[in-house]
Each structure stands twice: as structure tokens, then as C-alpha cells.
Design a protein around this motif. Sequence first.
Motif, PDB file in Angstrom:
ATOM      1  N   MET A  92      71.830  19.915  50.538  1.00 58.36           N
ATOM      2  CA  MET A  92      72.196  19.901  49.005  1.00 58.36           C
ATOM      3  C   MET A  92      71.796  20.727  48.070  1.00 58.36           C
ATOM      4  N   ARG A  93      70.719  21.464  48.595  1.00 57.72           N
ATOM      5  CA  ARG A  93      70.443  22.491  47.758  1.00 57.72           C
ATOM      6  C   ARG A  93      70.999  23.880  48.049  1.00 57.72           C
ATOM      7  N   ARG A  94      72.103  23.832  48.512  1.00 59.49           N
ATOM      8  CA  ARG A  94      72.987  25.061  48.706  1.00 59.49           C
ATOM      9  C   ARG A  94      73.497  25.841  47.479  1.00 59.49           C
ATOM     10  N   GLY A  95      73.093  26.935  47.255  1.00 59.25           N
ATOM     11  CA  GLY A  95      73.560  27.446  45.876  1.00 59.25           C
ATOM     12  C   GLY A  95      72.336  27.703  45.044  1.00 59.25           C
ATOM     13  N   ASP A  96      71.211  27.245  45.209  1.00 52.76           N
ATOM     14  CA  ASP A  96      70.034  27.191  44.468  1.00 52.76           C
ATOM     15  C   ASP A  96      69.378  28.819  44.472  1.00 52.76           C
ATOM     16  N   LYS A  97      69.492  29.337  45.638  1.00 44.86           N
ATOM     17  CA  LYS A  97      69.020  30.646  45.750  1.00 44.86           C
ATOM     18  C   LYS A  97      69.802  31.595  44.999  1.00 44.86           C
ATOM     19  N   LEU A  98      71.057  31.550  44.910  1.00 41.90           N
ATOM     20  CA  LEU A  98      71.951  32.276  44.321  1.00 41.90           C
ATOM     21  C   LEU A  98      71.577  32.118  42.640  1.00 41.90           C
ATOM     22  N   MET A  99      71.581  30.955  42.192  1.00 38.15           N
ATOM     23  CA  MET A  99      71.273  30.442  40.807  1.00 38.15           C
ATOM     24  C   MET A  99      70.001  31.096  40.416  1.00 38.15           C
ATOM     25  N   GLU A 100      69.204  30.960  41.157  1.00 39.24           N
ATOM     26  CA  GLU A 100      67.687  31.586  40.774  1.00 39.24           C
ATOM     27  C   GLU A 100      67.861  33.272  40.673  1.00 39.24           C
ATOM     28  N   ALA A 101      68.466  33.650  41.716  1.00 36.73           N
ATOM     29  CA  ALA A 101      68.645  34.915  41.526  1.00 36.73           C
ATOM     30  C   ALA A 101      69.480  35.772  40.408  1.00 36.73           C
ATOM     31  N   VAL A 102      70.526  34.996  39.828  1.00 37.21           N
ATOM     32  CA  VAL A 102      71.167  35.062  38.504  1.00 37.21           C
ATOM     33  C   VAL A 102      70.230  34.875  37.380  1.00 37.21           C
ATOM     34  N   ILE A 103      69.598  33.790  37.278  1.00 37.43           N
ATOM     35  CA  ILE A 103      68.559  33.519  36.323  1.00 37.43           C
ATOM     36  C   ILE A 103      67.549  34.708  36.373  1.00 37.43           C
ATOM     37  N   THR A 104      67.091  35.223  37.320  1.00 34.85           N
ATOM     38  CA  THR A 104      66.076  36.380  37.235  1.00 34.85           C
ATOM     39  C   THR A 104      66.658  37.611  36.928  1.00 34.85           C
ATOM     40  N   ILE A 105      67.767  37.874  37.403  1.00 31.72           N
ATOM     41  CA  ILE A 105      68.173  39.264  37.342  1.00 31.72           C
ATOM     42  C   ILE A 105      69.161  39.541  35.963  1.00 31.72           C
ATOM     43  N   SER A 106      69.667  38.627  35.640  1.00 29.01           N
ATOM     44  CA  SER A 106      70.524  38.706  34.446  1.00 29.01           C
ATOM     45  C   SER A 106      69.982  39.492  33.509  1.00 29.01           C
TER      46      SER A 106
END
Length: 223
Positions: A92-106
Amino acid sequence: MWPLLVLSILALGTILERMWFWTSILWRERKIVERVLDAAESNWQAATEMALEGRRQPIGRYLYAPLRLVNPDPEVFRLALEAAADDELALMRRGDKLMEAVITISPLLGLLGTVLGLIRSLRSISFSDLGTASVAGVPIGIGEALISTAAGMIIAIVSLVFYRFFQALWYNQVRIFRKAGSELELLYRQDWLQGEISDTLNNSDTSNSVKLKPAEIPEVSEK
């Protein structure tokens, strides 16, 4: 801006996919839990079939994991529930790592774009040009450079809002899984205990009947 555009597309795709996922789960899982628990109160075979029908949903696979076992011990039943819960909640937590990366890198990419834009704008002027018409376009260049920072912050803020929203839904799923699993395990333990009591009573009746059986007296022939 191009890396920010790529990150925004990735974030938007992840948000839409997660929204569809959570909508499908929240719409059906309550019915699956109610049907399985209601059936388990009277017929475990029917409960197994209900859980099998709901295997396309995480809660269905979670409840089906211990029910598919053949007459398991209560401890084995509990371990099957825990293992299935770990697997389903992780998925169910699939996609969380990508969202965290976007939040940090943007925001960092936006700030980098602003710094590079300022460097390019200020490099084109010299001290002799200060106060003349040749520096009139510098404020415009600085304003354009700040656009990347604003874009990066907007992408990060929107992604963070949805990330927290999905986290709240996930924590709610943890609560639902624990409640459904505890109720199912309680029903199984009660049924298991009743079966043990019945077996004990049957064995006791059998032993008593053997003890009360009259002894056979061998016939003695008279010579």
C-alpha cells in the motif's frame, strides 16, 4: 525548469494512481470484512469462500491467508495474519519513495535554477554600466530566475499535501487490518476451544464406557 517539469509529471502520475487505488479500496473493503466475519460465526468454509472472492482487494487477501490453511493451530493462524498484514501494508505504500524524492528535490532544483539565472544576469553587467540604461533588463532577468524557485516550491507543496493525505489513509488501513484480524482470530480461537472441549468430552465418555463394561467371566468346564 525541464527537470522540474519531469518531476511534476512523475508526481502527478503517482497522485492519480494512488487516488484510484485508495478509492477502489475504501469503496469495497468494508463489505468484504462484514461478509467474511458474518460467515465465520457459523461456517468457516463459507468464510473462506467469501475471502477468496475478495482476493483482488488487500483486505480480502489478508483475511484469506489464514483461512486457506487446513485446520491450523491458533498460533499458526495468528502468524499467517501477521505475515499477510506486513505484505499488504507494504504494498500500500507504493509510490511513497517517489513522492518523498519529489518533495525533497523540487525546492532544491528551483533554488539552483534561480542561482544560475542570477549568475547569468549579473555576469552581463559591469561596474561601469551601473546607473545606465544598459542594466534596465537585469531586474527582468532576476524575476525570470525566481520563477524556477516558485515552481519548485509549488510542486513540493502539492506533493507534500497528497503525501500526507495518503499517509493518513495508510494509518487508517493499519487500524482496519488490526481490528478485522483480531475479530477473525477471536472467532477462530473460540471455535478451536469448543472443538477441544468436545474432543475431551468424547474421550472421557469413551473411557467411562470402557470402564463400565462388565468383565467377561470365562466358562469353566466341569470334568
